[in-house]
Design a protein around this motif. Structure first.
Motif, PDB file in Angstrom:
ATOM      1  N   ALA A  63      39.109  27.969  41.475  1.00  0.00           N
ATOM      2  CA  ALA A  63      39.297  29.320  40.947  1.00  0.00           C
ATOM      3  C   ALA A  63      37.997  30.117  40.931  1.00  0.00           C
ATOM      4  O   ALA A  63      37.909  31.150  40.270  1.00  0.00           O
ATOM      5  CB  ALA A  63      39.895  29.253  39.543  1.00  0.00           C
ATOM      6  N   CYS A  64      36.994  29.659  41.649  1.00  0.00           N
ATOM      7  CA  CYS A  64      35.718  30.375  41.755  1.00  0.00           C
ATOM      8  C   CYS A  64      35.997  31.814  42.197  1.00  0.00           C
ATOM      9  O   CYS A  64      36.607  32.052  43.243  1.00  0.00           O
ATOM     10  CB  CYS A  64      34.848  29.642  42.773  1.00  0.00           C
ATOM     11  SG  CYS A  64      33.437  30.589  43.339  1.00  0.00           S
ATOM     12  N   ALA A  65      35.578  32.769  41.381  1.00  0.00           N
ATOM     13  CA  ALA A  65      35.981  34.170  41.575  1.00  0.00           C
ATOM     14  C   ALA A  65      35.609  34.735  42.949  1.00  0.00           C
ATOM     15  O   ALA A  65      36.374  35.506  43.538  1.00  0.00           O
ATOM     16  CB  ALA A  65      35.372  35.033  40.460  1.00  0.00           C
ATOM     17  N   ALA A  66      34.460  34.349  43.477  1.00  0.00           N
ATOM     18  CA  ALA A  66      34.021  34.908  44.766  1.00  0.00           C
ATOM     19  C   ALA A  66      35.011  34.577  45.880  1.00  0.00           C
ATOM     20  O   ALA A  66      35.215  35.371  46.803  1.00  0.00           O
ATOM     21  CB  ALA A  66      32.634  34.377  45.131  1.00  0.00           C
ATOM     22  N   LEU A  67      35.643  33.406  45.784  1.00  0.00           N
ATOM     23  CA  LEU A  67      36.572  32.985  46.835  1.00  0.00           C
ATOM     24  C   LEU A  67      37.829  33.847  46.856  1.00  0.00           C
ATOM     25  O   LEU A  67      38.476  33.988  47.883  1.00  0.00           O
ATOM     26  CB  LEU A  67      36.971  31.515  46.633  1.00  0.00           C
ATOM     27  CG  LEU A  67      35.842  30.495  46.692  1.00  0.00           C
ATOM     28  CD1 LEU A  67      36.370  29.095  46.406  1.00  0.00           C
ATOM     29  CD2 LEU A  67      35.178  30.537  48.071  1.00  0.00           C
ATOM     30  N   ALA A 147      29.943  35.343  42.725  1.00  0.00           N
ATOM     31  CA  ALA A 147      30.570  35.084  41.434  1.00  0.00           C
ATOM     32  C   ALA A 147      31.044  33.642  41.410  1.00  0.00           C
ATOM     33  O   ALA A 147      31.842  33.227  42.248  1.00  0.00           O
ATOM     34  CB  ALA A 147      31.750  36.036  41.236  1.00  0.00           C
ATOM     35  N   SER A 148      30.547  32.884  40.459  1.00  0.00           N
ATOM     36  CA  SER A 148      30.882  31.451  40.415  1.00  0.00           C
ATOM     37  C   SER A 148      31.839  31.111  39.272  1.00  0.00           C
ATOM     38  O   SER A 148      32.261  29.965  39.122  1.00  0.00           O
ATOM     39  CB  SER A 148      29.597  30.634  40.269  1.00  0.00           C
ATOM     40  OG  SER A 148      28.865  31.090  39.141  1.00  0.00           O
ATOM     41  N   GLU A 149      32.186  32.112  38.482  1.00  0.00           N
ATOM     42  CA  GLU A 149      33.041  31.835  37.313  1.00  0.00           C
ATOM     43  C   GLU A 149      34.430  31.348  37.731  1.00  0.00           C
ATOM     44  O   GLU A 149      34.985  31.794  38.729  1.00  0.00           O
ATOM     45  CB  GLU A 149      33.185  33.122  36.476  1.00  0.00           C
ATOM     46  CG  GLU A 149      33.881  32.896  35.154  1.00  0.00           C
ATOM     47  CD  GLU A 149      34.024  34.187  34.342  1.00  0.00           C
ATOM     48  OE1 GLU A 149      33.528  35.239  34.792  1.00  0.00           O
ATOM     49  OE2 GLU A 149      34.647  34.133  33.266  1.00  0.00           O
ATOM     50  N   GLU A 150      34.964  30.437  36.924  1.00  0.00           N
ATOM     51  CA  GLU A 150      36.334  29.969  37.108  1.00  0.00           C
ATOM     52  C   GLU A 150      37.223  31.020  36.461  1.00  0.00           C
ATOM     53  O   GLU A 150      37.276  31.120  35.239  1.00  0.00           O
ATOM     54  CB  GLU A 150      36.475  28.610  36.423  1.00  0.00           C
ATOM     55  CG  GLU A 150      37.764  27.906  36.678  1.00  0.00           C
ATOM     56  CD  GLU A 150      37.691  26.471  36.200  1.00  0.00           C
ATOM     57  OE1 GLU A 150      37.046  26.198  35.166  1.00  0.00           O
ATOM     58  OE2 GLU A 150      38.277  25.602  36.871  1.00  0.00           O
ATOM     59  N   LEU A 151      37.895  31.809  37.272  1.00  0.00           N
ATOM     60  CA  LEU A 151      38.502  33.030  36.734  1.00  0.00           C
ATOM     61  C   LEU A 151      39.580  33.549  37.677  1.00  0.00           C
ATOM     62  O   LEU A 151      39.329  33.802  38.852  1.00  0.00           O
ATOM     63  CB  LEU A 151      37.393  34.100  36.622  1.00  0.00           C
ATOM     64  CG  LEU A 151      37.808  35.535  36.409  1.00  0.00           C
ATOM     65  CD1 LEU A 151      38.292  35.730  34.979  1.00  0.00           C
ATOM     66  CD2 LEU A 151      36.640  36.478  36.686  1.00  0.00           C
ATOM     67  N   GLY A 153      41.723  36.196  36.578  1.00  0.00           N
ATOM     68  CA  GLY A 153      41.939  37.600  36.249  1.00  0.00           C
ATOM     69  C   GLY A 153      41.047  38.481  37.109  1.00  0.00           C
ATOM     70  O   GLY A 153      39.982  38.061  37.544  1.00  0.00           O
ATOM     71  N   VAL A 154      41.518  39.716  37.362  1.00  0.00           N
ATOM     72  CA  VAL A 154      40.697  40.615  38.163  1.00  0.00           C
ATOM     73  C   VAL A 154      39.784  41.435  37.252  1.00  0.00           C
ATOM     74  O   VAL A 154      40.234  42.353  36.560  1.00  0.00           O
ATOM     75  CB  VAL A 154      41.564  41.553  39.032  1.00  0.00           C
ATOM     76  CG1 VAL A 154      40.685  42.476  39.845  1.00  0.00           C
ATOM     77  CG2 VAL A 154      42.462  40.744  39.943  1.00  0.00           C
ATOM     78  N   ARG A 155      38.531  41.037  37.221  1.00  0.00           N
ATOM     79  CA  ARG A 155      37.477  41.756  36.499  1.00  0.00           C
ATOM     80  C   ARG A 155      36.144  41.229  37.021  1.00  0.00           C
ATOM     81  O   ARG A 155      36.119  40.179  37.664  1.00  0.00           O
ATOM     82  CB  ARG A 155      37.598  41.528  34.981  1.00  0.00           C
ATOM     83  CG  ARG A 155      37.419  40.075  34.550  1.00  0.00           C
ATOM     84  CD  ARG A 155      36.963  39.957  33.110  1.00  0.00           C
ATOM     85  NE  ARG A 155      37.053  38.612  32.578  1.00  0.00           N
ATOM     86  CZ  ARG A 155      36.155  37.664  32.789  1.00  0.00           C
ATOM     87  NH1 ARG A 155      35.104  37.882  33.570  1.00  0.00           N
ATOM     88  NH2 ARG A 155      36.306  36.452  32.260  1.00  0.00           N
ATOM     89  N   PRO A 156      35.054  41.958  36.762  1.00  0.00           N
ATOM     90  CA  PRO A 156      33.768  41.423  37.191  1.00  0.00           C
ATOM     91  C   PRO A 156      33.519  40.086  36.498  1.00  0.00           C
ATOM     92  O   PRO A 156      33.751  39.967  35.302  1.00  0.00           O
ATOM     93  CB  PRO A 156      32.757  42.480  36.713  1.00  0.00           C
ATOM     94  CG  PRO A 156      33.559  43.715  36.490  1.00  0.00           C
ATOM     95  CD  PRO A 156      34.943  43.266  36.095  1.00  0.00           C
ATOM     96  N   ALA A 157      33.095  39.106  37.266  1.00  0.00           N
ATOM     97  CA  ALA A 157      32.864  37.779  36.693  1.00  0.00           C
ATOM     98  C   ALA A 157      31.701  37.805  35.703  1.00  0.00           C
ATOM     99  O   ALA A 157      30.882  38.727  35.724  1.00  0.00           O
ATOM    100  CB  ALA A 157      32.582  36.784  37.809  1.00  0.00           C
TER     101      ALA A 157
END
Ligand SMILES: *Cc1c(COP(=O)(O)O)cnc(C)c1O
Length: 357
Positions: A63-67, A147-151, A153-157
């Motif tokens: 779920a890494c946001a950049a991907l 962005a490496s956050e596990e996320l 939702g659509v928002r800035p990580a």
């Protein structure tokens, strides 16, 4: 504060070096990576875990946001080594500034310039044996942030990784470059992200570039999204036209064109050589007219990867226009030589462009 962080860059050296396995006489672009990389993590609003360590795969959440949503920006620069073994970077502070211009547009945090410079310097020092000495060869440097956050939702990580790795590269492939003026697909639109060195810009350009390559063109000349009547860039390079006695290049005002460091260097050198320079809208019409009436002396792309790439022919709507022989490209040949000498520390550096490691 930043100086504290700088002194906090931890260095873990690799136990063995991959250097003996590299054939420096036959370097393939982007296939071999130096022994170390720099990594930093952005968490809770600050950069932490600053470290130079052995080059190796990294672990990411699925779920890494950049991907998923593409918050990812990068830079490209080179280190050169002269016969005396001295190592030079070319205008690295401009790369440090530009990655923050790109990341601001993608809602990503700033990476402090001082820290960028210190990480870069330390990394190149640690892997200094990887910088090739041979003329035309260099150490390609790839700083990037994602962005490496596990996320989901659509928002800035809230979490990011900033990394730098390097790769020795040989002379860029030369040979004839035939290009097509693209009038269907678009690289960048006004209000978009064309001025950012964002990963997604490259993804979006692959399909039209592939269609162009299948039709026999090495590169596409991108035109404006609204009318396709004005020229913006060539592939992933900036583009210049030598028409009559003037060097002309698309301006940056619409933010659809990337502000290349090579572009700026070429314009500066041309002005110093006494050449008239114009940064303005460049219409397809005037380029076609100049090709037909014989005043189009030169067309070339400029960027860090190849420095200057002269174009052999331009095709516009099935009409192919041949350009003068490469040996007759007095201006770009001269500017190319000045740039090469500068980058290897062989001529006086009036502009403080050279950063010695
Ligand atoms: C990187 C890049 C350039 C060239 O920039 P330099 O700083 O000269 O390497 C030009 N256009 C695009 C789209 C780029 O991504």
């Amino acid at each position: 504060m930043i100086m504290d962080m700088v002194s906090n860059i931890k260095i873990e050296r690799s136990a063995t070096s991959k250097l003996p396995s590299v054939d420096f006489d036959n370097i393939q672009f982007g296939k071999q990576f130096s022994d170390h990389m720099f990594v930093a993590d952005y968490k809770n609003g600050e950069w932490t875990n600053l470290e130079i360590k052995p080059y190796a795969p990294i672990t990411l959440s699925p779920a890494c946001a950049a991907l998923h949503y593409g918050q990812s920006v990068f830079e490209g620069m080179k280190a050169y080594k002269n016969e005396e073994g001295e190592i030079f970077l070319f205008r690295p502070k401009d790369n440090a500034k530009r990655i923050n211009v790109s990341s601001a547009r993608m809602c990503m945090p700033e990476f402090p310039e001082e820290l960028f410079m210190e990480a870069l310097k330390k990394l190149v020092e640690v892997d200094s044996d990887w910088v090739p000495t041979k003329e035309g060869c260099s150490l390609y440097i790839r700083p990037f942030m994602f962005a490496s956050e596990e996320l989901l939702g659509v928002r800035p990580a809230d979490e990011y990784k900033f990394m730098i790795f390097t790769s020795p590269v040989g002379g860029y492939y030369s040979g004839e470059v035939h290009v097509k003026i693209e009038t269907e697909y678009t690289r960048a639109a006004e209000g978009g992200v064309g001025y950012a060195k964002a990963a997604g810009n490259y993804a979006a350009s692959l399909y039209p570039a592939k269609l162009g390559q299948d039709a026999g063109y090495r590169q596409l000349i991108w035109t404006d999204a609204k009318t396709h009547e004005y020229i913006e860039e060539a592939g992933t390079m900036n583009i210049m036209f030598h028409i009559g006695d003037t060097l002309i290049t698309p301006h940056l005002d619409l933010k659809t064109t990337l502000a290349g460091i090579t572009r700026d260097s070429v314009l500066t050198i041309a002005r110093e050589l006494g050449v008239k320079v114009e940064e303005r809208k460049v219409s397809v019409k005037e380029v076609v007219a100049a090709a037909k009436n014989g005043t189009l002396k030169d067309v070339f792309g400029c960027g860090t990867a190849a420095t200057i790439t002269q174009v052999s022919s331009i095709t516009h709507e099935d009409e192919r226009m041949e350009l003068p022989a490469l040996t007759d490209r007095m201006l770009s040949n001269e500017i190319g030589q000045v740039l090469q000498d500068l980058k290897r520390g062989q001529v006086e550096d009036k502009h403080n462009w050279i950063f010695k490691i």
